[in-house]
Design a protein around this motif. Structure first.
Motif, PDB file in Angstrom:
ATOM      1  N   MET A   1     -17.585  -3.670 -54.517  1.00  0.00           N
ATOM      2  CA  MET A   1     -17.555  -4.231 -53.188  1.00  0.00           C
ATOM      3  C   MET A   1     -18.979  -4.576 -52.771  1.00  0.00           C
ATOM      4  N   ILE A   2     -19.134  -5.777 -52.206  1.00  0.00           N
ATOM      5  CA  ILE A   2     -20.424  -6.238 -51.699  1.00  0.00           C
ATOM      6  C   ILE A   2     -20.309  -6.346 -50.188  1.00  0.00           C
ATOM      7  N   ASN A   3     -21.220  -5.723 -49.482  1.00  0.00           N
ATOM      8  CA  ASN A   3     -21.236  -5.785 -48.023  1.00  0.00           C
ATOM      9  C   ASN A   3     -22.111  -6.954 -47.592  1.00  0.00           C
ATOM     10  N   VAL A   4     -21.597  -7.762 -46.679  1.00  0.00           N
ATOM     11  CA  VAL A   4     -22.318  -8.928 -46.195  1.00  0.00           C
ATOM     12  C   VAL A   4     -22.564  -8.759 -44.705  1.00  0.00           C
ATOM     13  N   LEU A   5     -23.822  -8.879 -44.294  1.00  0.00           N
ATOM     14  CA  LEU A   5     -24.200  -8.819 -42.891  1.00  0.00           C
ATOM     15  C   LEU A   5     -24.459 -10.237 -42.398  1.00  0.00           C
ATOM     16  N   LEU A   6     -23.952 -10.558 -41.226  1.00  0.00           N
ATOM     17  CA  LEU A   6     -24.127 -11.883 -40.639  1.00  0.00           C
ATOM     18  C   LEU A   6     -24.936 -11.764 -39.361  1.00  0.00           C
ATOM     19  N   PHE A   7     -25.835 -12.703 -39.155  1.00  0.00           N
ATOM     20  CA  PHE A   7     -26.702 -12.660 -37.992  1.00  0.00           C
ATOM     21  C   PHE A   7     -26.607 -13.951 -37.199  1.00  0.00           C
ATOM     22  N   ALA A   8     -27.005 -13.876 -35.929  1.00  0.00           N
ATOM     23  CA  ALA A   8     -27.156 -15.017 -35.018  1.00  0.00           C
ATOM     24  C   ALA A   8     -25.886 -15.862 -34.962  1.00  0.00           C
ATOM     25  N   GLN A   9     -26.032 -17.168 -35.148  1.00  0.00           N
ATOM     26  CA  GLN A   9     -24.907 -18.090 -35.000  1.00  0.00           C
ATOM     27  C   GLN A   9     -23.799 -17.820 -36.022  1.00  0.00           C
ATOM     28  N   LEU A  10     -24.162 -17.384 -37.224  1.00  0.00           N
ATOM     29  CA  LEU A  10     -23.137 -17.071 -38.221  1.00  0.00           C
ATOM     30  C   LEU A  10     -22.223 -15.952 -37.739  1.00  0.00           C
ATOM     31  N   ARG A  11     -22.806 -14.951 -37.123  1.00  0.00           N
ATOM     32  CA  ARG A  11     -22.023 -13.836 -36.582  1.00  0.00           C
ATOM     33  C   ARG A  11     -21.043 -14.347 -35.531  1.00  0.00           C
ATOM     34  N   GLU A  12     -21.515 -15.226 -34.666  1.00  0.00           N
ATOM     35  CA  GLU A  12     -20.651 -15.788 -33.630  1.00  0.00           C
ATOM     36  C   GLU A  12     -19.561 -16.661 -34.225  1.00  0.00           C
ATOM     37  N   ASP A  13     -19.908 -17.487 -35.203  1.00  0.00           N
ATOM     38  CA  ASP A  13     -18.938 -18.386 -35.819  1.00  0.00           C
ATOM     39  C   ASP A  13     -17.832 -17.624 -36.549  1.00  0.00           C
ATOM     40  N   VAL A  14     -18.199 -16.561 -37.235  1.00  0.00           N
ATOM     41  CA  VAL A  14     -17.229 -15.771 -38.000  1.00  0.00           C
ATOM     42  C   VAL A  14     -16.486 -14.788 -37.097  1.00  0.00           C
ATOM     43  N   GLY A  15     -17.152 -14.307 -36.058  1.00  0.00           N
ATOM     44  CA  GLY A  15     -16.528 -13.343 -35.165  1.00  0.00           C
ATOM     45  C   GLY A  15     -16.656 -11.906 -35.638  1.00  0.00           C
ATOM     46  N   LYS A  16     -17.504 -11.707 -36.634  1.00  0.00           N
ATOM     47  CA  LYS A  16     -17.746 -10.370 -37.181  1.00  0.00           C
ATOM     48  C   LYS A  16     -19.219 -10.262 -37.548  1.00  0.00           C
ATOM     49  N   GLU A  17     -19.722  -9.040 -37.553  1.00  0.00           N
ATOM     50  CA  GLU A  17     -21.104  -8.849 -37.988  1.00  0.00           C
ATOM     51  C   GLU A  17     -21.183  -8.389 -39.434  1.00  0.00           C
ATOM     52  N   ARG A  18     -20.047  -7.979 -40.000  1.00  0.00           N
ATOM     53  CA  ARG A  18     -20.033  -7.436 -41.357  1.00  0.00           C
ATOM     54  C   ARG A  18     -18.733  -7.849 -42.045  1.00  0.00           C
ATOM     55  N   ILE A  19     -18.852  -8.248 -43.315  1.00  0.00           N
ATOM     56  CA  ILE A  19     -17.703  -8.601 -44.142  1.00  0.00           C
ATOM     57  C   ILE A  19     -17.862  -7.872 -45.469  1.00  0.00           C
ATOM     58  N   SER A  20     -16.767  -7.414 -46.038  1.00  0.00           N
ATOM     59  CA  SER A  20     -16.797  -6.826 -47.374  1.00  0.00           C
ATOM     60  C   SER A  20     -16.114  -7.781 -48.342  1.00  0.00           C
ATOM     61  N   ILE A  21     -16.766  -8.032 -49.462  1.00  0.00           N
ATOM     62  CA  ILE A  21     -16.249  -8.940 -50.482  1.00  0.00           C
ATOM     63  C   ILE A  21     -16.017  -8.140 -51.761  1.00  0.00           C
ATOM     64  N   ASP A  66     -24.276  -3.652 -53.322  1.00  0.00           N
ATOM     65  CA  ASP A  66     -25.384  -4.313 -52.622  1.00  0.00           C
ATOM     66  C   ASP A  66     -24.989  -4.687 -51.197  1.00  0.00           C
ATOM     67  N   THR A  67     -25.988  -4.829 -50.360  1.00  0.00           N
ATOM     68  CA  THR A  67     -25.812  -5.386 -49.015  1.00  0.00           C
ATOM     69  C   THR A  67     -26.569  -6.703 -48.968  1.00  0.00           C
ATOM     70  N   VAL A  68     -25.825  -7.765 -48.678  1.00  0.00           N
ATOM     71  CA  VAL A  68     -26.384  -9.108 -48.608  1.00  0.00           C
ATOM     72  C   VAL A  68     -26.426  -9.524 -47.147  1.00  0.00           C
ATOM     73  N   ALA A  69     -27.558 -10.034 -46.702  1.00  0.00           N
ATOM     74  CA  ALA A  69     -27.698 -10.507 -45.321  1.00  0.00           C
ATOM     75  C   ALA A  69     -27.905 -12.011 -45.324  1.00  0.00           C
ATOM     76  N   PHE A  70     -27.133 -12.698 -44.476  1.00  0.00           N
ATOM     77  CA  PHE A  70     -27.300 -14.138 -44.266  1.00  0.00           C
ATOM     78  C   PHE A  70     -27.914 -14.322 -42.893  1.00  0.00           C
ATOM     79  N   ILE A  71     -29.102 -14.925 -42.869  1.00  0.00           N
ATOM     80  CA  ILE A  71     -29.873 -15.033 -41.643  1.00  0.00           C
ATOM     81  C   ILE A  71     -30.166 -16.508 -41.363  1.00  0.00           C
ATOM     82  N   PRO A  72     -29.438 -17.110 -40.420  1.00  0.00           N
ATOM     83  CA  PRO A  72     -29.694 -18.509 -40.098  1.00  0.00           C
ATOM     84  C   PRO A  72     -30.935 -18.634 -39.229  1.00  0.00           C
ATOM     85  N   PRO A  73     -31.468 -19.849 -39.123  1.00  0.00           N
ATOM     86  CA  PRO A  73     -32.626 -20.043 -38.241  1.00  0.00           C
ATOM     87  C   PRO A  73     -32.238 -19.750 -36.802  1.00  0.00           C
ATOM     88  N   VAL A  74     -33.166 -19.189 -36.069  1.00  0.00           N
ATOM     89  CA  VAL A  74     -32.919 -18.845 -34.666  1.00  0.00           C
ATOM     90  C   VAL A  74     -33.922 -19.611 -33.834  1.00  0.00           C
TER      91      VAL A  74
END
Length: 77
Positions: A1-21, A66-74
Motif C-alpha cells: 500500500m502506498i499512501n498519497v498526501l494531497l495539498f492545496a487545490q488538489l486536496r480540494e479537487d479530490v475532497g480528501k487529504e490522503r488516499i491509499s493506493i 512509501d508516502t508520496v506527496a503531490f504539491i501543486p503550485p500555490v
C-alpha cells in the motif's frame, strides 16, 4: 500500500487529504496520472512530488509503505 498526501487545490479537487493506493511498486508519474484521471482532474502542470519527504523526479518509483506527496503550485498574497 502506498499512501498519497494531497495539498492545496488538489486536496480540494479530490475532497480528501490522503488516499491509499494498492501497489507494490509504481512510477510516480503513473501514480499521478492514475489519481488525476480517477477524480476527473485535468491539470497536472507543475506538481511537485516527494517520496518520504524528499523531492523526486516523475520517473522515480514509489514502493509499498512509501508516502508520496503531490504539491501543486500555490499562489496568494
Amino acid at each position: 500500500m502506498i499512501n498519497v498526501l494531497l495539498f492545496a487545490q488538489l486536496r480540494e479537487d479530490v475532497g480528501k487529504e490522503r488516499i491509499s493506493i494498492q501497489a507494490e511498486k509504481i512510477r510516480v508519474k503513473e501514480l499521478k496520472q492514475k489519481i488525476l484521471s480517477s477524480y476527473g482532474i485535468n491539470t497536472e502542470d507543475s506538481i511537485m512530488i516527494a517520496i518520504n519527504e524528499e523531492y523526486v523526479p516523475e520517473n522515480a518509483y514509489a514502493h509499498a509503505g512509501d508516502t508520496v506527496a503531490f504539491i501543486p503550485p500555490v499562489s496568494g498574497g
